[in-house]
Structures are given as structure tokens and as C-alpha cells.
Design an enzyme around this catalytic site. Structure first.
Site, PDB file in Angstrom:
ATOM      1  N   SER A  74      28.049  -0.930  34.995  1.00  0.00           N
ATOM      2  CA  SER A  74      26.702  -0.584  35.419  1.00  0.00           C
ATOM      3  C   SER A  74      26.186  -1.625  36.410  1.00  0.00           C
ATOM      4  O   SER A  74      26.766  -1.792  37.477  1.00  0.00           O
ATOM      5  CB  SER A  74      25.807  -0.434  34.178  1.00  0.00           C
ATOM      6  OG  SER A  74      24.563   0.166  34.492  1.00  0.00           O
ATOM      7  N   ASP A 126      26.572  11.680  33.834  1.00  0.00           N
ATOM      8  CA  ASP A 126      25.863  10.401  33.885  1.00  0.00           C
ATOM      9  C   ASP A 126      24.553  10.577  34.655  1.00  0.00           C
ATOM     10  O   ASP A 126      24.567  10.854  35.851  1.00  0.00           O
ATOM     11  CB  ASP A 126      26.741   9.350  34.582  1.00  0.00           C
ATOM     12  CG  ASP A 126      26.202   7.935  34.431  1.00  0.00           C
ATOM     13  OD1 ASP A 126      24.972   7.774  34.319  1.00  0.00           O
ATOM     14  OD2 ASP A 126      27.003   6.988  34.445  1.00  0.00           O
ATOM     15  N   HIS A 177      26.220   7.833  30.684  1.00  0.00           N
ATOM     16  CA  HIS A 177      26.326   6.481  31.225  1.00  0.00           C
ATOM     17  C   HIS A 177      27.010   5.510  30.267  1.00  0.00           C
ATOM     18  O   HIS A 177      27.401   4.417  30.671  1.00  0.00           O
ATOM     19  CB  HIS A 177      24.920   5.962  31.587  1.00  0.00           C
ATOM     20  CG  HIS A 177      24.941   4.745  32.453  1.00  0.00           C
ATOM     21  ND1 HIS A 177      25.506   4.737  33.716  1.00  0.00           N
ATOM     22  CD2 HIS A 177      24.477   3.480  32.237  1.00  0.00           C
ATOM     23  CE1 HIS A 177      25.383   3.523  34.240  1.00  0.00           C
ATOM     24  NE2 HIS A 177      24.767   2.747  33.364  1.00  0.00           N
TER      25      HIS A 177
END
Length: 204
Positions: free
Chosen positions: A110, A158, A189
Site C-alpha cells: 500500500s 480493491d 485491499h
């Protein structure tokens, strides 16, 4: 004034273990709200015997640690990103100079994947391999002949890193001549169960 190498190597709070000349080294970059130890157990499992250096993000977003500022979801403070990319690049290069490793690997999730990618764009030959888990690159980087082998892991649903953004990043990397593959998972995610075997295979 250029940053002193010794100062750069200590410019982030970080976890380090197994440092030794000739050993591979893995740099780990946590996601928003994580810490420098987030991926240490995973790296120990997937790359036993490797040195590990994991920096702690030095930006606080309502108490959650990050590596650079953002103005909103998917909206980055690009000036801050440029400054912090330069600082992280100096940190990694100083650690590499100190460790003299046989291989340099990056792994980020991320926000950590985003700073890793930004360093990769800045220094196309710094990493031998890089794992970008759920990255979101909402800008087009300048051309760069990236020699790093890249694995992108992504979720088909996501909401933070939409599939079209992942495909755009993959296409951009391929256009630079980069060896890249993407491991898709059916989830969002979060790091999906199927991502770990794909990462393990990539790192072997």
C-alpha cells in the site's frame, strides 16, 4: 549540501537484522498505520538467511504512520513525495553501501509499495527485485530504463487501488523494458491468501 552516508543510514527509525557483507538484503516498507516490524516475520519465512532493513514511516496521518503526505484518498502531496523519495533513496543507498549485499530486494504494501515504487522510478538500478503489494501510482512517471524485476500483487475488487490503476502501472513498467508480472486476487485491499505463494515464488 549532500547528506553524509552515515547520517543517511540512520535518518529513519528502522529495524535491522542479519546485516553482513555478501548476504542478500530485503528492504521492507509498511502500509499506512503499520510499523517497521510489519513484514519482518514474513521475510524471515520467505527469505531465511537474508538481512532485513525496515524503515518506519515518518509522517503521521491522524496517528497512522505513513511515508509521505496525501491530500485525500489517491491524492498525493507531490512536493512532499519528492522530498521523502529523495530521503528514502539516500537511506536505502547508505544501507546498501554499509551492508555490501549480494542482492537488494524491496517489498512494500500500500503506502509502502508507493514509496518503494517512487524510489524505483528515481533509481532504476538500485533494486534487483521489488514486490509491490497493492500499489497506487496516480501519476505518470518520467521514462526510466528500470532493470528491476517487479511483482505486483493486486485485488480485483480493491476500492483503494482500482484494477485499472494497477494495469496502467504494469503497462508503464513494461514500456520501460521492465520484467513485470501481476498476481491478481479476488479480494480487496487486504493482502489475500494467494499473494503469499506468489511472493514466495518470485523471491526464490
Amino acid at each position: 549540501m549532500p547528506i553524509d552516508t552515515a547520517d543517511a543510514a540512520e535518518s529513519y527509525v528502522h529495524h535491522a537484522e542479519g546485516i553482513g557483507a555478501g548476504r542478500p538484503i530485503v528492504f521492507a516498507f509498511h502500509g499506512t498505520g503499520g510499523t517497521e516490524t510489519q513484514f519482518v516475520p514474513l521475510i524471515r519465512e520467505l527469505r531465511p538467511g537474508s538481512a532485513i532493513v525496515a524503515a518506519r514511516g515518518d509522517v503521521s496521518e491522524h496517528g497512522a504512520l505513513r511515508f509521505f503526505r496525501r491530500l485525500g484518498e489517491g491524492r498525493y502531496d507531490m512536493d512532499d513525495l519528492a522530498r521523502r523519495t529523495a530521503a528514502m533513496t539516500a537511506f536505502v543507498e547508505a544501507q546498501v553501501a554499509r551492508a555490501r549485499p549480494s542482492e537488494v530486494i524491496g517489498l512494500g504494501y500500500s503506502n509502502g509499495a508507493n514509496i518503494l515504487a517512487s524510489v524505483l522510478f528515481s533509481r532504476p538500478h538500485l533494486f534487483h527485485r521489488a514486490v509491490l503489494m497493492h500499489p497506487l501510482i496516480p501519476w505518470t512517471p518520467p521514462p526510466a530504463a528500470i532493470s528491476t524485476k517487479v511483482l505486483i500483487t493486486a485485488g480485483e475488487r480493491d476500492p483503494i487501488c482500482p484494477p485499472q490503476a494497477t494495469r496502467a502501472l504494469e503497462a508503464w513498467l513494461r514500456a520501460q523494458g521492465t520484467t513485470v508480472r501481476t498476481a491478481w486476487q479476488p479480494g480487496g485491499h487486504e493482502i489475500g491468501r494467494g499473494e503469499i505463494p506468489a511472493i514466495a515464488q518470485f523471491l526464490q
